[in-house]
Every structure is written in C-alpha cells, then in structure tokens.
Design a protein around this motif. Sequence first.
Motif, mmCIF file in Angstrom:
data_model
loop_
_atom_site.group_PDB
_atom_site.id
_atom_site.type_symbol
_atom_site.label_atom_id
_atom_site.label_comp_id
_atom_site.label_asym_id
_atom_site.label_seq_id
_atom_site.Cartn_x
_atom_site.Cartn_y
_atom_site.Cartn_z
ATOM 1 N N SER A 19 6.110 -21.697 -6.393
ATOM 2 C CA SER A 19 4.728 -21.376 -6.013
ATOM 3 C C SER A 19 4.114 -22.512 -5.212
ATOM 4 N N ARG A 20 4.390 -23.727 -5.626
ATOM 5 C CA ARG A 20 3.886 -24.907 -4.916
ATOM 6 C C ARG A 20 4.569 -25.050 -3.560
ATOM 7 N N LYS A 21 5.882 -24.852 -3.535
ATOM 8 C CA LYS A 21 6.665 -25.035 -2.318
ATOM 9 C C LYS A 21 6.283 -24.031 -1.226
ATOM 10 N N ILE A 30 5.213 -15.038 -7.194
ATOM 11 C CA ILE A 30 6.629 -15.436 -7.283
ATOM 12 C C ILE A 30 7.317 -14.656 -8.397
ATOM 13 N N ALA A 31 6.620 -14.421 -9.508
ATOM 14 C CA ALA A 31 7.213 -13.661 -10.616
ATOM 15 C C ALA A 31 7.522 -12.226 -10.175
ATOM 16 N N ARG A 32 6.652 -11.609 -9.396
ATOM 17 C CA ARG A 32 6.911 -10.254 -8.867
ATOM 18 C C ARG A 32 8.120 -10.263 -7.944
ATOM 19 N N ILE A 33 8.184 -11.264 -7.087
ATOM 20 C CA ILE A 33 9.323 -11.374 -6.172
ATOM 21 C C ILE A 33 10.611 -11.549 -6.975
ATOM 22 N N ALA A 34 10.576 -12.394 -7.992
ATOM 23 C CA ALA A 34 11.758 -12.624 -8.834
ATOM 24 C C ALA A 34 12.206 -11.332 -9.502
ATOM 25 N N LEU A 35 11.267 -10.584 -10.027
ATOM 26 C CA LEU A 35 11.584 -9.321 -10.697
ATOM 27 C C LEU A 35 12.259 -8.348 -9.734
ATOM 28 N N THR A 36 11.661 -8.131 -8.586
ATOM 29 C CA THR A 36 12.213 -7.145 -7.658
ATOM 30 C C THR A 36 13.525 -7.625 -7.031
ATOM 31 N N TYR A 37 13.644 -8.924 -6.793
ATOM 32 C CA TYR A 37 14.906 -9.453 -6.267
ATOM 33 C C TYR A 37 16.030 -9.237 -7.276
ATOM 34 N N SER A 38 15.764 -9.535 -8.524
ATOM 35 C CA SER A 38 16.767 -9.352 -9.567
ATOM 36 C C SER A 38 17.140 -7.881 -9.703
ATOM 37 N N LEU A 39 16.153 -6.991 -9.633
ATOM 38 C CA LEU A 39 16.431 -5.556 -9.722
ATOM 39 C C LEU A 39 17.257 -5.063 -8.537
ATOM 40 N N SER A 40 17.130 -5.711 -7.388
ATOM 41 C CA SER A 40 17.844 -5.266 -6.188
ATOM 42 C C SER A 40 19.338 -5.574 -6.242
ATOM 43 N N LYS A 41 19.733 -6.465 -7.123
ATOM 44 C CA LYS A 41 21.153 -6.821 -7.226
ATOM 45 C C LYS A 41 21.915 -5.691 -7.914
ATOM 46 N N ASP A 42 23.166 -5.557 -7.568
ATOM 47 C CA ASP A 42 24.000 -4.471 -8.069
ATOM 48 C C ASP A 42 24.625 -4.827 -9.414
ATOM 49 N N ARG A 43 23.767 -4.990 -10.419
ATOM 50 C CA ARG A 43 24.259 -5.304 -11.765
ATOM 51 C C ARG A 43 23.177 -4.971 -12.779
#
Length: 98
Positions: A19-21, A30-43
């Motif tokens: 968030s700082r960077k 950032i938490a929303r991005i992390a959630l959706t990025y993780s969901l986008s992975k094929d696992r």
Amino acid sequence: MFTSIKTSRANKDIVTDLSRKFNLGAENIIARIALTYSLSKDRLLSLTDIADSQGKEYSKNVLFGNNLPYYIGLICVKYGLYKTDKDIPKYIKLHIDD
C-alpha cells in the motif's frame, strides 16, 4: 453471514508495504487485488491451510463496499458453493492471505 475478515500477521506486513509502495490509498484496495489475483490462479486452496488471524481486520463493508455479492459469487463459482455456505469467509481469508 460474516461481519469481518482478519488476515494473517504475514499478510498484514505485506499489505502495508505494498500500500505504501504503490500509493493506492487504503489497504483494503491491495487486499481486494490480492483476493482477485489469488482467485484468478488455476488452483483451489484448502481450508486445512488457513493461517493465523493475527493481522489486519477488515469489516465486510470496508473490504468490499457495495460489491460484496460479486466477491461472494467469485468464491462460489470457484469452489462450487452456495452463497450462504458457512465456509465462504474462510475462503476469502485464504485467498487474501495467499
């Protein structure tokens, strides 16, 4: 269903740094991005791998705003769950921590 999600200690440090960077404002972005990025992975993640809850606590309104039904829908489609399943908050936590 649930009122808040509490992340792991390791996640809190990472989200704060990112968030700082990237200067995206509140840490919930950032938490929303992390959630959706993780969901986008094929696992699929396992509930047996759930981490500690020593990190940041997000209320469902702060984390998702008016978009909660869409995020729940993403989890339901990924795991074949119904929208009232008791494990949805755990899956959300798993993917944010991931």
